[in-house]
Design a protein around this motif. Structure first.
Motif, PDB file in Angstrom:
ATOM      1  N   PHE A 183       0.831  -1.205   0.000  1.00 20.19           N
ATOM      2  CA  PHE A 183       0.000   0.000   0.000  1.00 20.19           C
ATOM      3  C   PHE A 183       0.867   1.256   0.000  1.00 20.19           C
ATOM      4  O   PHE A 183       0.577   2.225  -0.706  1.00 20.19           O
ATOM      5  CB  PHE A 183      -0.933   0.021   1.209  1.00 20.19           C
ATOM      6  N   LEU A 184       1.938   1.242   0.769  1.00 17.93           N
ATOM      7  CA  LEU A 184       2.829   2.396   0.819  1.00 17.93           C
ATOM      8  C   LEU A 184       3.525   2.626  -0.523  1.00 17.93           C
ATOM      9  O   LEU A 184       3.668   3.768  -0.974  1.00 17.93           O
ATOM     10  CB  LEU A 184       3.861   2.218   1.937  1.00 17.93           C
ATOM     11  N   GLN A 204      -4.557   5.302  -5.590  1.00 13.73           N
ATOM     12  CA  GLN A 204      -5.227   5.603  -4.332  1.00 13.73           C
ATOM     13  C   GLN A 204      -6.487   4.763  -4.179  1.00 13.73           C
ATOM     14  O   GLN A 204      -6.777   4.252  -3.098  1.00 13.73           O
ATOM     15  CB  GLN A 204      -5.562   7.084  -4.251  1.00 13.73           C
ATOM     16  N   ALA A 205      -7.241   4.601  -5.250  1.00 13.84           N
ATOM     17  CA  ALA A 205      -8.435   3.756  -5.205  1.00 13.84           C
ATOM     18  C   ALA A 205      -8.059   2.303  -4.951  1.00 13.84           C
ATOM     19  O   ALA A 205      -8.766   1.589  -4.220  1.00 13.84           O
ATOM     20  CB  ALA A 205      -9.216   3.888  -6.505  1.00 13.84           C
ATOM     21  N   LEU A 206      -6.960   1.854  -5.542  1.00 16.03           N
ATOM     22  CA  LEU A 206      -6.502   0.487  -5.301  1.00 16.03           C
ATOM     23  C   LEU A 206      -6.126   0.271  -3.834  1.00 16.03           C
ATOM     24  O   LEU A 206      -6.407  -0.792  -3.265  1.00 16.03           O
ATOM     25  CB  LEU A 206      -5.311   0.151  -6.195  1.00 16.03           C
ATOM     26  N   VAL A 212      -9.824  -2.626   2.472  1.00 16.79           N
ATOM     27  CA  VAL A 212     -11.081  -3.321   2.771  1.00 16.79           C
ATOM     28  C   VAL A 212     -10.922  -4.829   2.559  1.00 16.79           C
ATOM     29  O   VAL A 212     -11.346  -5.641   3.391  1.00 16.79           O
ATOM     30  CB  VAL A 212     -12.228  -2.763   1.908  1.00 16.79           C
ATOM     31  N   VAL A 213     -10.300  -5.212   1.465  1.00 15.77           N
ATOM     32  CA  VAL A 213     -10.097  -6.637   1.187  1.00 15.77           C
ATOM     33  C   VAL A 213      -9.159  -7.256   2.222  1.00 15.77           C
ATOM     34  O   VAL A 213      -9.384  -8.387   2.673  1.00 15.77           O
ATOM     35  CB  VAL A 213      -9.552  -6.826  -0.249  1.00 15.77           C
ATOM     36  N   THR A 238      -8.274 -10.988   6.503  1.00 22.37           N
ATOM     37  CA  THR A 238      -7.706 -11.247   7.825  1.00 22.37           C
ATOM     38  C   THR A 238      -8.760 -11.847   8.750  1.00 22.37           C
ATOM     39  O   THR A 238      -8.483 -12.804   9.482  1.00 22.37           O
ATOM     40  CB  THR A 238      -7.133  -9.955   8.428  1.00 22.37           C
ATOM     41  N   ALA A 239      -9.965 -11.300   8.715  1.00 21.89           N
ATOM     42  CA  ALA A 239     -11.045 -11.846   9.542  1.00 21.89           C
ATOM     43  C   ALA A 239     -11.350 -13.289   9.152  1.00 21.89           C
ATOM     44  O   ALA A 239     -11.534 -14.149  10.024  1.00 21.89           O
ATOM     45  CB  ALA A 239     -12.290 -10.981   9.411  1.00 21.89           C
TER      46      ALA A 239
END
Length: 97
Positions: free
Chosen positions: A46-47, A66-68, A74-75, A80-81
């Motif tokens: 992400f960074l 940025q949208a990615l 969110v994904v 992770t959950a």
């Protein structure tokens, strides 16, 4: 010129964080440690994507990376959950045997 330096610093930091996460995910046997390593690696990606979005001083950043990143966050939370739930069920099944 200082912004260009910060741009490269963000990119290299993202690569370093991604490499540390990959190392953790590959070398640890514990499922929770691997999951944390994968999340850290995702933060590095992400960074790097945010660093790629930079176009220069006074110019708006590219909205696609940025949208990615927003979608990826969110994904990543959802994955992770799911992984934690599956890991908990796996641990419960191993306790029953």
């Amino acid at each position: 010129n200082a912004m260009l330096t910060a741009h490269w610093l963000y990119g290299m930091t993202g690569c370093l964080i991604g490499a540390l996460g990959l190392r953790t995910a590959l070398l640890h046997a514990a499922l929770l440690h691997r999951l944390i390593g994968i999340n850290v690696m995702g933060a590095g990606v992400f960074l790097v994507l945010i660093a790629v979005a930079y176009r220069g001083p006074g110019i708006a950043p590219d909205p696609v990376p940025q949208a990615l990143v927003l979608t990826g966050i969110v994904v990543a939370v959802s994955a992770t959950a799911l992984a934690l739930a599956l890991g908990r069920r796996l641990a419960a099944e191993q306790d029953n045997e």
